[in-house]
Design an enzyme around this catalytic site. Structure first.
Site, PDB file in Angstrom:
ATOM      1  CB  CYS A  49      -0.977  -0.023   1.171  1.00 52.57           C
ATOM      2  SG  CYS A  49      -0.218  -0.420   2.723  1.00 52.57           S
ATOM      3  CB  SER A 110       8.409   0.583   6.597  1.00 54.10           C
ATOM      4  OG  SER A 110       8.763  -0.597   5.933  1.00 54.10           O
ATOM      5  N   GLY A 192     -18.572   4.478  15.118  1.00 53.81           N
ATOM      6  CA  GLY A 192     -17.586   5.399  14.537  1.00 53.81           C
ATOM      7  C   GLY A 192     -16.502   4.664  13.767  1.00 53.81           C
ATOM      8  CG  MET A 194     -12.056   7.710  15.771  1.00 49.64           C
ATOM      9  SD  MET A 194     -10.313   8.089  15.626  1.00 49.64           S
ATOM     10  CE  MET A 194      -9.788   7.933  17.305  1.00 49.64           C
TER      11      MET A 194
END
Lengths: 425, 280
Positions: A49, A110, A192, A194
């Site tokens: 990614c 990274s 949510g 989160m």
């Protein structure tokens, strides 16, 4: 060595470019085959990614591939203009490409320094290329070496110690409390976003069941479906807290939904001392921090987990010099070994050719003196010619090895091939 | 008769081997690059200690009825546990916590052996030295219970440390990895569940055998009797609290540690069966 590492990562390209350049699993074999066929190059494509990188190796006598050419290739493949791609590409050559891969595999390149997942992704990329038949001698040496170096760096330094992300810190805390998860209940409070990543990490531990509750019934049912959990009405929050072993709370409530008094009266004593780990990811917080006792109720909020992640990151940074030193040493060794490997065949052919010439001279000579020489005389003459041969070859072989050490062996190999009339057959 | 060189094996041989194993276990944690080397070294010294310890027990055959013998036998069984734990990947923490207990027991055995009247060894009744079945069974039951109490102590110590870390929310990645609270609590519970019946059976057997032995001093207020009685009571309380109430595991851990302290007192006290044994 004719090696290139060309690609982009989170620092060189925005996400809009990276996501366009990402290789879908179905596209990878075709891309690898194309690189093989079109450029005669060994190829491995590493896609995560945070990065898209292509490792290319060609025979030394051929011209190396450069970023502009690869930008055109990527442009054809992904339908993005080459001019848009090229400014975001970086290119590393030969020893620098080796160093780059070693750093990538060790987690030094990274976003989360020292993260361990990348080594697995490097391995996966290599295995895929190997199965597709797009690797050759150089990449088949390079990638296993990179994985070995990554392991060494992680073992010999503290670069991978601690958990440098909030979700992995949460899981690490869970592992200090619980031993098995297949009999545990996870309670998700709120709908949510989160803590979604934390929940994904927790679900990887395969808890027995996941309960989901929220003030908004529809949202709770939707989330329960999404996580394969069981919907619990908001009014049954206390009962759910009694059943739960792990709580992940992410509501947007303006004040705590579980006060210490409520917890003590309706939950704590009904739990019979079973440990409860609460991750309160909400801001403002959902749980009164006073309910934390560090034994039967262990409560972490976002700040606790972030602090742990930051501390781990700071600790990891201290180990970067040691990790870089290991990588430098390994790069030198890899380049040296590779060059020696390249020298091996030419030195073998050179020695065999001079052996043949020596035999062609010594055999008739001994024939001519047949009967007049003792065995000791014959051995002496053969030894003298062999000594002469060794002294003659010592200079070119030593020069070749020295040039290879400096990465300039190709010219000398060509020269030796021509000077001694060595052909590939 | 054992070869003379085997007679030269002393407390120091295996005590120091265990100590080196412990230091190397720490080295493996503090020096990550030498982890493998240190761990193999630790296992090597641990095994060497165990071999020397075994030789010592075979050559000197100390009886569990005298304090140094009991302490040495307990240390030996715990050393077996240590090696088993290391070989079965129980984690570094197990070795780091168990080895000091073993070393401590060996040191205590050495100290007690120096203070103990030499004549005591020769006057221990035959039945308790294992020459008769019931005496041997009594000793074995108490020894196995002692092992359970020691394991419970180590698990409790680790539990308290782990709970403290969690209370202070210390990053587990930056400190010595310990077993989870759940595992430690289970280990403690099992150790208690095994040790209590063994201790009870061993003590009952002793109580039955003692009055039947005409050569014994029947001193009910000896340190050994009192500390063993207290140990049994603490264990009884522990079992009740564990299974009858929901006392926080931390308090159970403290009680387990108190039980271990009583065990040490009981083991170090001279046996009341022995003539000339301790009197308060």
């Amino acid at each position: 060595m004719n090696l290139r590492a060309i690609g982009c990562n989170v620092t060189s390209a925005p996400v809009e470019v990276r996501e366009r350049l990402a290789f879908a699993p179905s596209l990878l074999p075709r891309a690898l085959a194309e690189l093989n066929a079109r450029y005669g190059a060994e190829a491995v494509i590493l896609g995560t990614c945070n990065r898209v990188e292509i490792y290319l190796a060609r025979p030394e006598e051929e011209a190396p591939l450069h970023a502009p050419l690869l930008a055109e290739f990527l442009s054809e493949l992904h339908g993005l203009p080459a001019d848009t791609i090229l400014p975001h590409l970086y290119e590393y050559a030969d020893a620098d490409a080796v160093r780059h891969l070693f750093r990538v595999a060790s987690g030094l390149d990274s976003v989360v320094l020292g993260e361990g997942q990348i080594a697995g992704q490097v391995k996966e990329a290599y295995e895929m290329a190997r199965q597709a038949g797009s690797t050759g001698p150089l990449l088949n040496s390079l990638f296993p070496a990179a994985l070995r170096v990554a392991k060494r760096v992680r073992t010999e330094t503290g670069i991978g110690r601690g958990h440098a992300s909030v979700s992995s810190a949460a899981v690490d805390f869970l592992l200090t409390v619980f031993d098995t998860f297949t009999d545990k209940t996870v309670l998700v409070i709120g709908a949510g976003k989160m803590g979604r990543l934390t929940l994904q990490h927790i679900q990887q531990l395969q808890p027995a069941r996941t309960l989901v509750t929220n003030r908004n019934r529809d949202k709770a049912i939707q989330r329960a479906t999404e996580f394969g959990g069981q919907f619990i009405p908001w009014e049954q929050l206390d009962e759910a807290l009694i059943q739960a072993d792990i709580v992940l709370s992410t509501t947007g409530a303006p004040e705590p939904i579980v006060s210490r008094q409520r917890f003590d009266e309706k939950v704590r004593y009904q739990r019979s001392g079973r440990p409860l780990v609460i991750f309160d990811m909400a801001v403002p917080r959902d749980f009164d921090p006073a309910i934390h006792d560090g034994e039967t109720v262990i409560l972490f909020n976002v700040d606790d987990l972030t602090r742990v992640a930051n501390q781990a990151l700071a600790q990891r940074r201290k180990h970067v010099p040691a990790a870089e030193a290991i990588i430098s040493q390994e790069v030198r060794q890899f380049v040296l070994d590779w060059n020696r490997r390249k020298d091996g065949p030419i030195i073998g052919r050179l020695t065999a050719e001079v052996d043949r010439l020596r035999e062609a001279i010594v055999a008739p000579l001994l024939q001519r003196f047949n009967g007049k020489l003792s065995e000791a005389d014959k051995a002496y003459i053969e030894g003298a010619f062999r000594l002469f041969q060794n002294r003659l070859l010592h200079g070119p072989i030593a020069a070749l090895q020295e040039a290879s050490r400096l990465g300039q062996g190709q010219t000398l190999r060509e020269a030796i091939r021509k000077l001694f009339g060595l052909n590939d057959s | 008769m054992a070869p003379s060189w085997l007679q030269n094996v002393t407390y120091a041989c295996f005590g120091l081997s265990y100590l080196l194993a412990w230091l190397l276990e720490w080295g493996a944690w503090l020096w990550p690059s030498g982890d493998r080397l240190c761990r193999w070294g630790a296992l090597g010294f641990g095994l060497a200690g165990l071999v020397a310890h075994t030789v010592f027990l075979i050559v000197r055959h100390p009886t569990p009825a005298v304090p140094d013998g009991a302490l040495l036998l307990l240390a030996w069984v715990l050393a077996l546990f240590y090696v088993y734990g290391v070989l079965h990947q129980a984690g570094r923490a197990w070795a780091l916590f168990l080895l000091p207990v073993i070393i401590g027991l060996v040191v205590l055995a050495g100290l007690v052996a120096r203070l103990e009247p030499a004549a005591l060894r020769d006057t221990v009744p035959a039945w308790i030295t294992g020459q008769r079945f019931w005496g041997a069974l009594h000793g074995t039951l108490i020894l196995l219970a002692s092992v359970g109490i020691s394991v419970s102590f180590v698990a409790s110590l680790m539990y308290l440390l782990q709970a403290r870390r969690l209370r202070k929310k210390i990053d587990p990645g930056r400190v010595l990895p310990l077993l989870s609270l759940e595992r430690l609590e289970l280990l403690n519970r099992r150790a208690i569940a095994v040790a209590f019946p063994l201790l009870t059976a061993g003590l009952l057997l002793g109580l039955i055998l003692w009055p039947a032995d005409p050569g014994s001093q029947h001193e009910w207020l000896s340190v050994k009797v009192l500390s063993t009685g207290a140990l049994w009571l603490v264990f009884g309380v522990l079992v009740y609290l564990r299974y009858g109430t929901h006392l926080p595991p931390r308090r159970l851990a403290w009680l387990s540690m108190a039980a271990f302290a009583l065990l040490l007192v009981a083991l170090m006290a001279a046996h009341p069966f022995a003539p000339g044994g301790d009197t308060p």
